[in-house]
Design a protein around this motif. Structure first.
Motif, mmCIF file in Angstrom:
data_model
loop_
_atom_site.group_PDB
_atom_site.id
_atom_site.type_symbol
_atom_site.label_atom_id
_atom_site.label_comp_id
_atom_site.label_asym_id
_atom_site.label_seq_id
_atom_site.Cartn_x
_atom_site.Cartn_y
_atom_site.Cartn_z
ATOM 1 N N ILE A 192 14.266 4.695 3.836
ATOM 2 C CA ILE A 192 14.405 4.240 5.216
ATOM 3 C C ILE A 192 13.560 2.972 5.307
ATOM 4 O O ILE A 192 12.412 2.945 4.851
ATOM 5 C CB ILE A 192 13.901 5.305 6.210
ATOM 6 C CG1 ILE A 192 14.816 6.525 6.144
ATOM 7 C CG2 ILE A 192 13.808 4.732 7.623
ATOM 8 C CD1 ILE A 192 14.288 7.732 6.862
ATOM 9 N N LYS A 193 14.150 1.936 5.853
ATOM 10 C CA LYS A 193 13.469 0.643 5.913
ATOM 11 C C LYS A 193 13.214 0.273 7.366
ATOM 12 O O LYS A 193 14.132 0.296 8.188
ATOM 13 C CB LYS A 193 14.336 -0.417 5.242
ATOM 14 C CG LYS A 193 13.680 -1.757 5.084
ATOM 15 C CD LYS A 193 14.565 -2.686 4.270
ATOM 16 C CE LYS A 193 13.919 -4.015 4.029
ATOM 17 N NZ LYS A 193 14.795 -4.905 3.249
ATOM 18 N N TYR A 249 2.634 -5.671 3.445
ATOM 19 C CA TYR A 249 1.835 -6.604 4.237
ATOM 20 C C TYR A 249 2.030 -8.012 3.685
ATOM 21 O O TYR A 249 1.856 -8.243 2.494
ATOM 22 C CB TYR A 249 0.352 -6.248 4.146
ATOM 23 C CG TYR A 249 -0.008 -4.963 4.838
ATOM 24 C CD1 TYR A 249 -0.517 -4.964 6.131
ATOM 25 C CD2 TYR A 249 0.158 -3.738 4.199
ATOM 26 C CE1 TYR A 249 -0.860 -3.781 6.769
ATOM 27 C CE2 TYR A 249 -0.182 -2.552 4.821
ATOM 28 C CZ TYR A 249 -0.689 -2.582 6.109
ATOM 29 O OH TYR A 249 -1.021 -1.414 6.733
ATOM 30 N N TYR A 250 2.391 -8.925 4.574
ATOM 31 C CA TYR A 250 2.469 -10.326 4.197
ATOM 32 C C TYR A 250 1.340 -11.057 4.897
ATOM 33 O O TYR A 250 1.205 -10.972 6.125
ATOM 34 C CB TYR A 250 3.819 -10.938 4.562
ATOM 35 C CG TYR A 250 3.941 -12.369 4.114
ATOM 36 C CD1 TYR A 250 4.053 -12.665 2.757
ATOM 37 C CD2 TYR A 250 3.897 -13.409 5.016
ATOM 38 C CE1 TYR A 250 4.143 -13.976 2.322
ATOM 39 C CE2 TYR A 250 3.983 -14.719 4.589
ATOM 40 C CZ TYR A 250 4.103 -14.997 3.247
ATOM 41 O OH TYR A 250 4.175 -16.293 2.822
ATOM 42 N N ILE A 270 8.082 -1.506 6.229
ATOM 43 C CA ILE A 270 7.746 -0.141 5.831
ATOM 44 C C ILE A 270 8.960 0.460 5.149
ATOM 45 O O ILE A 270 10.070 0.406 5.685
ATOM 46 C CB ILE A 270 7.351 0.724 7.047
ATOM 47 C CG1 ILE A 270 6.117 0.162 7.746
ATOM 48 C CG2 ILE A 270 7.108 2.178 6.606
ATOM 49 C CD1 ILE A 270 5.765 0.867 9.050
ATOM 50 N N LEU A 271 8.750 1.017 3.974
ATOM 51 C CA LEU A 271 9.761 1.814 3.294
ATOM 52 C C LEU A 271 9.251 3.246 3.290
ATOM 53 O O LEU A 271 8.101 3.497 2.931
ATOM 54 C CB LEU A 271 9.967 1.347 1.856
ATOM 55 C CG LEU A 271 10.396 -0.096 1.662
ATOM 56 C CD1 LEU A 271 10.437 -0.436 0.182
ATOM 57 C CD2 LEU A 271 11.745 -0.354 2.300
ATOM 58 N N LEU A 310 0.864 -1.168 0.000
ATOM 59 C CA LEU A 310 0.000 0.000 0.000
ATOM 60 C C LEU A 310 0.909 1.229 0.000
ATOM 61 O O LEU A 310 1.778 1.352 0.870
ATOM 62 C CB LEU A 310 -0.883 -0.027 1.252
ATOM 63 C CG LEU A 310 -1.922 1.062 1.361
ATOM 64 C CD1 LEU A 310 -3.196 0.475 1.938
ATOM 65 C CD2 LEU A 310 -1.435 2.194 2.225
ATOM 66 N N ASP A 311 0.749 2.099 -0.986
ATOM 67 C CA ASP A 311 1.581 3.296 -1.106
ATOM 68 C C ASP A 311 0.804 4.527 -0.677
ATOM 69 O O ASP A 311 -0.314 4.766 -1.148
ATOM 70 C CB ASP A 311 2.060 3.481 -2.549
ATOM 71 C CG ASP A 311 2.987 2.376 -3.007
ATOM 72 O OD1 ASP A 311 3.623 1.737 -2.145
ATOM 73 O OD2 ASP A 311 3.079 2.147 -4.224
#
Length: 151
Positions: A144-145, A74-75, A82-83, A56-57
């Motif tokens: 950022i991860k 989401y898995y 989150i990126l 989801l962007d």
């Protein structure tokens, strides 16, 4: 975009990994459907990869003088990854490459790293997951991860 009084604040909670967006919290492994309760975001796209992963962007979430974009991974309908990126002006066309350069992306990675130092300090590995700035040369993209790990 948000009006001035609606400017959300982002905070990565180092104790539990929650991401606070103007009072709405994204929790590690929260359900995909919970994002529906946060009506103030500009959801650009939902991508179902048909392998258990959905992305989801969210774009142009204004915080102070920056515009944040998020890709929520989401898995099996649970938030795992989150990126996030930010810039000084809003995104209008996410797919444009006209102003891309390797040097610019490496500078973005440095800016993201500095933001993380201000947000979290030097510690980036937590019992709930890991947070880091990264430049992926294969995709040509810095971000950022936030990578949640199951306990």
């Amino acid at each position: 975009l948000f009006t001035q009084k609606q400017i959300p604040k982002i905070m990565i909670n180092s104790k539990n990994g929650n991401l606070n967006l103007n009072g709405f919290e994204l929790l590690p492994f929260s359900k995909f459907e919970l994002i529906d309760h946060f009506q103030e975001v500009n959801i650009q796209e939902i991508r179902d990869l048909n392998n258990g992963w959905k992305w989801l962007d969210i774009i142009n979430l204004k915080v102070d003088n920056r515009y944040f974009d998020f890709s929520l991974g989401y898995y099996e309908n649970r938030l795992n990854l989150i990126l996030l990126t930010f810039k000084e002006s809003p995104s209008f066309d996410k797919s444009t490459w006209k102003d891309w350069s390797d040097e610019k992306e490496l500078n973005n990675e440095k800016e993201f790293e500095n933001w993380l130092i201000n947000e979290l300090g030097e510690v980036r590995n937590f019992n709930w997951g890991n947070v880091y700035s990264v430049y992926d040369s294969k995709s040509g993209f810095s971000s950022i991860k936030i990578d949640y790990k199951k306990n």
